[in-house]
Design a protein around this motif. Sequence first.
Motif, PDB file in Angstrom:
ATOM      1  N   GLY A 138       0.775  -1.231   0.000  1.00 18.29           N
ATOM      2  CA  GLY A 138       0.000   0.000   0.000  1.00 18.29           C
ATOM      3  C   GLY A 138       0.805   1.279   0.000  1.00 18.29           C
ATOM      4  N   ARG A 139       2.138   1.187  -0.106  1.00 20.77           N
ATOM      5  CA  ARG A 139       2.948   2.418  -0.147  1.00 20.77           C
ATOM      6  C   ARG A 139       2.921   3.047  -1.532  1.00 20.77           C
ATOM      7  N   LEU A 140       2.642   2.252  -2.549  1.00 19.55           N
ATOM      8  CA  LEU A 140       2.422   2.739  -3.907  1.00 19.55           C
ATOM      9  C   LEU A 140       1.030   2.308  -4.352  1.00 19.55           C
ATOM     10  N   ASP A 141       0.390   3.145  -5.177  1.00 17.80           N
ATOM     11  CA  ASP A 141      -0.912   2.767  -5.729  1.00 17.80           C
ATOM     12  C   ASP A 141      -0.766   1.770  -6.869  1.00 17.80           C
ATOM     13  N   CYS A 142       0.325   1.883  -7.613  1.00 21.36           N
ATOM     14  CA  CYS A 142       0.512   1.045  -8.789  1.00 21.36           C
ATOM     15  C   CYS A 142       1.967   1.183  -9.248  1.00 21.36           C
ATOM     16  N   THR A 143       2.363   0.340 -10.200  1.00 16.70           N
ATOM     17  CA  THR A 143       3.735   0.434 -10.705  1.00 16.70           C
ATOM     18  C   THR A 143       3.825  -0.055 -12.138  1.00 16.70           C
ATOM     19  N   ARG A 152       1.266 -12.808 -10.156  1.00 20.02           N
ATOM     20  CA  ARG A 152       1.922 -12.091  -9.066  1.00 20.02           C
ATOM     21  C   ARG A 152       0.910 -11.963  -7.936  1.00 20.02           C
ATOM     22  N   GLU A 153       1.213 -12.607  -6.839  1.00 21.53           N
ATOM     23  CA  GLU A 153       0.272 -12.738  -5.731  1.00 21.53           C
ATOM     24  C   GLU A 153      -0.211 -11.380  -5.229  1.00 21.53           C
ATOM     25  N   GLY A 154      -1.532 -11.257  -5.119  1.00 22.34           N
ATOM     26  CA  GLY A 154      -2.138 -10.054  -4.584  1.00 22.34           C
ATOM     27  C   GLY A 154      -2.239  -8.906  -5.560  1.00 22.34           C
ATOM     28  N   LEU A 155      -1.770  -9.103  -6.799  1.00 23.40           N
ATOM     29  CA  LEU A 155      -1.733  -8.001  -7.758  1.00 23.40           C
ATOM     30  C   LEU A 155      -2.523  -8.330  -9.021  1.00 23.40           C
ATOM     31  N   GLU A 156      -3.106  -7.301  -9.591  1.00 19.98           N
ATOM     32  CA  GLU A 156      -3.629  -7.361 -10.956  1.00 19.98           C
ATOM     33  C   GLU A 156      -2.548  -6.804 -11.869  1.00 19.98           C
ATOM     34  N   THR A 157      -2.319  -7.445 -12.997  1.00 19.50           N
ATOM     35  CA  THR A 157      -1.322  -6.942 -13.956  1.00 19.50           C
ATOM     36  C   THR A 157      -1.908  -6.938 -15.355  1.00 19.50           C
ATOM     37  N   THR A 158      -1.404  -6.037 -16.166  1.00 24.24           N
ATOM     38  CA  THR A 158      -1.777  -6.027 -17.580  1.00 24.24           C
ATOM     39  C   THR A 158      -0.537  -5.759 -18.408  1.00 24.24           C
ATOM     40  N   PRO A 259      25.427  -8.924 -32.151  1.00 23.46           N
ATOM     41  CA  PRO A 259      24.608 -10.015 -32.696  1.00 23.46           C
ATOM     42  C   PRO A 259      24.327 -11.116 -31.671  1.00 23.46           C
ATOM     43  N   TRP A 260      23.587 -10.753 -30.651  1.00 21.57           N
ATOM     44  CA  TRP A 260      23.192 -11.720 -29.634  1.00 21.57           C
ATOM     45  C   TRP A 260      21.785 -11.386 -29.176  1.00 21.57           C
ATOM     46  N   VAL A 261      20.926 -12.411 -29.099  1.00 22.59           N
ATOM     47  CA  VAL A 261      19.528 -12.214 -28.709  1.00 22.59           C
ATOM     48  C   VAL A 261      19.275 -12.961 -27.406  1.00 22.59           C
ATOM     49  N   PRO A 262      18.693 -12.315 -26.399  1.00 22.14           N
ATOM     50  CA  PRO A 262      18.421 -12.992 -25.130  1.00 22.14           C
ATOM     51  C   PRO A 262      17.504 -14.201 -25.335  1.00 22.14           C
ATOM     52  N   PRO A 263      17.718 -15.281 -24.593  1.00 23.69           N
ATOM     53  CA  PRO A 263      16.874 -16.482 -24.733  1.00 23.69           C
ATOM     54  C   PRO A 263      15.579 -16.377 -23.927  1.00 23.69           C
ATOM     55  N   PHE A 264      15.084 -15.176 -23.724  1.00 27.79           N
ATOM     56  CA  PHE A 264      13.844 -14.957 -22.985  1.00 27.79           C
ATOM     57  C   PHE A 264      13.218 -13.668 -23.490  1.00 27.79           C
ATOM     58  N   ARG A 265      11.935 -13.484 -23.221  1.00 23.14           N
ATOM     59  CA  ARG A 265      11.230 -12.271 -23.634  1.00 23.14           C
ATOM     60  C   ARG A 265      10.661 -11.568 -22.415  1.00 23.14           C
ATOM     61  N   VAL A 266      10.653 -10.256 -22.455  1.00 19.15           N
ATOM     62  CA  VAL A 266      10.078  -9.473 -21.366  1.00 19.15           C
ATOM     63  C   VAL A 266       9.103  -8.453 -21.936  1.00 19.15           C
ATOM     64  N   TYR A 267       8.263  -7.934 -21.052  1.00 18.08           N
ATOM     65  CA  TYR A 267       7.176  -7.052 -21.467  1.00 18.08           C
ATOM     66  C   TYR A 267       7.062  -5.887 -20.485  1.00 18.08           C
ATOM     67  N   THR A 268       6.683  -4.732 -21.018  1.00 13.98           N
ATOM     68  CA  THR A 268       6.323  -3.636 -20.134  1.00 13.98           C
ATOM     69  C   THR A 268       4.919  -3.904 -19.609  1.00 13.98           C
ATOM     70  N   GLN A 269       4.785  -3.828 -18.278  1.00 15.45           N
ATOM     71  CA  GLN A 269       3.526  -4.179 -17.641  1.00 15.45           C
ATOM     72  C   GLN A 269       3.147  -3.128 -16.594  1.00 15.45           C
ATOM     73  N   PHE A 270       1.888  -3.195 -16.202  1.00 16.77           N
ATOM     74  CA  PHE A 270       1.343  -2.295 -15.198  1.00 16.77           C
ATOM     75  C   PHE A 270       0.708  -3.156 -14.119  1.00 16.77           C
ATOM     76  N   ALA A 271       0.976  -2.868 -12.850  1.00 13.71           N
ATOM     77  CA  ALA A 271       0.443  -3.674 -11.751  1.00 13.71           C
ATOM     78  C   ALA A 271      -0.190  -2.795 -10.689  1.00 13.71           C
ATOM     79  N   TRP A 272      -1.279  -3.275 -10.119  1.00 18.82           N
ATOM     80  CA  TRP A 272      -1.932  -2.588  -9.023  1.00 18.82           C
ATOM     81  C   TRP A 272      -2.532  -3.632  -8.080  1.00 18.82           C
ATOM     82  N   ARG A 273      -2.778  -3.245  -6.857  1.00 15.50           N
ATOM     83  CA  ARG A 273      -3.300  -4.173  -5.862  1.00 15.50           C
ATOM     84  C   ARG A 273      -4.732  -4.575  -6.226  1.00 15.50           C
ATOM     85  N   GLN A 274      -5.070  -5.830  -6.020  1.00 15.64           N
ATOM     86  CA  GLN A 274      -6.378  -6.338  -6.421  1.00 15.64           C
ATOM     87  C   GLN A 274      -7.519  -5.584  -5.753  1.00 15.64           C
TER      88      GLN A 274
END
Length: 301
Positions: A138-143, A152-158, A259-274
């Motif tokens: 509860g110290r932040l409204d969202c991130t 992610r436990e306790g969080l809504e993400t998109t 010329p190197w590609v990471p073997p994983f993918r990441v995404y920009t996301q938004f999270a807030w408490r449920q």
Amino acid sequence: METRQLLAFTTVVQTGSFTKAAATLNCSQPTITTRIKALEETLGVPLFRRLPRGIQMTSAGVELLPFARNIITLTDKARKAITMNGEPHGKLVIGSAQSLTDYRLLPLIEYMCWRYPSVQISLHSRNTQANLTSVREGRLDCTFFIGSVEPREGLETTVLCPEPLVMVAGPTHALTRRSVITEDELRGSTLIRAENGASYYEQFEQALGLQEAESKSPVLALDSIDAAKRAVASGLGISLVPEVTVAAELGDGRLRRLPWVPPFRVYTQFAWRQDNSTNPSVTALVSAAAQVVSEQVATPA
């Protein structure tokens, strides 16, 4: 890119035809065709293949679909929240990774300030894990954060957009002359960490086994994207960073893509408490974020 265009797109996918989509949305078939065509022109890619027995999504259409659904859902939530509870107002305390603050979120903050002047925004750049913990407590409204897609436990993400990563070096670095780079060569290079606590860097270390004592590479931890870019450009080492943060430097030659590609993918996301899902300011922010970031991805600088 308008919400009604995205709604036409998702309805065509759902019904399987332009004619059925028009009936579902209570408009004419030419209207659906016009909206889809306008969306394709905005994105610069075809979204459907017209076949003798119907239509088929292109790979671009498949990629767009989850983001289109997110934008429609979030826009609807924002509209309902505002209708029920009045204009968003009050203080909104937001966490973010520094790379997102500097290279993705400023247009969003500008939009929120103009659209919702009664919302007081406070933005704090910290590492991902600290921000997620602060939202739960509860110290932040969202991130906003960059990471893999997972519950992610306790969080809504998109998910707002894929966030491509790129390994960069200065123009004179020895690895820029290689057409292929091995993991051993990466382990033997000085690595410049641009964001301490970034989950994508932790994934990178795990992928290369850098957390084992005998495999540790020299690491220069600067905790600043701009400082890391200057260090890389001067030849001090190489760095894995979100591509959006180095687009200008790659374009004018100050940095080189390795010329190197990471073997994983990441995404920009938004999270807030449920339990904060009905907060009209949070709802308005996530809807605006989906719209602004999708426009950035569709029209890169």
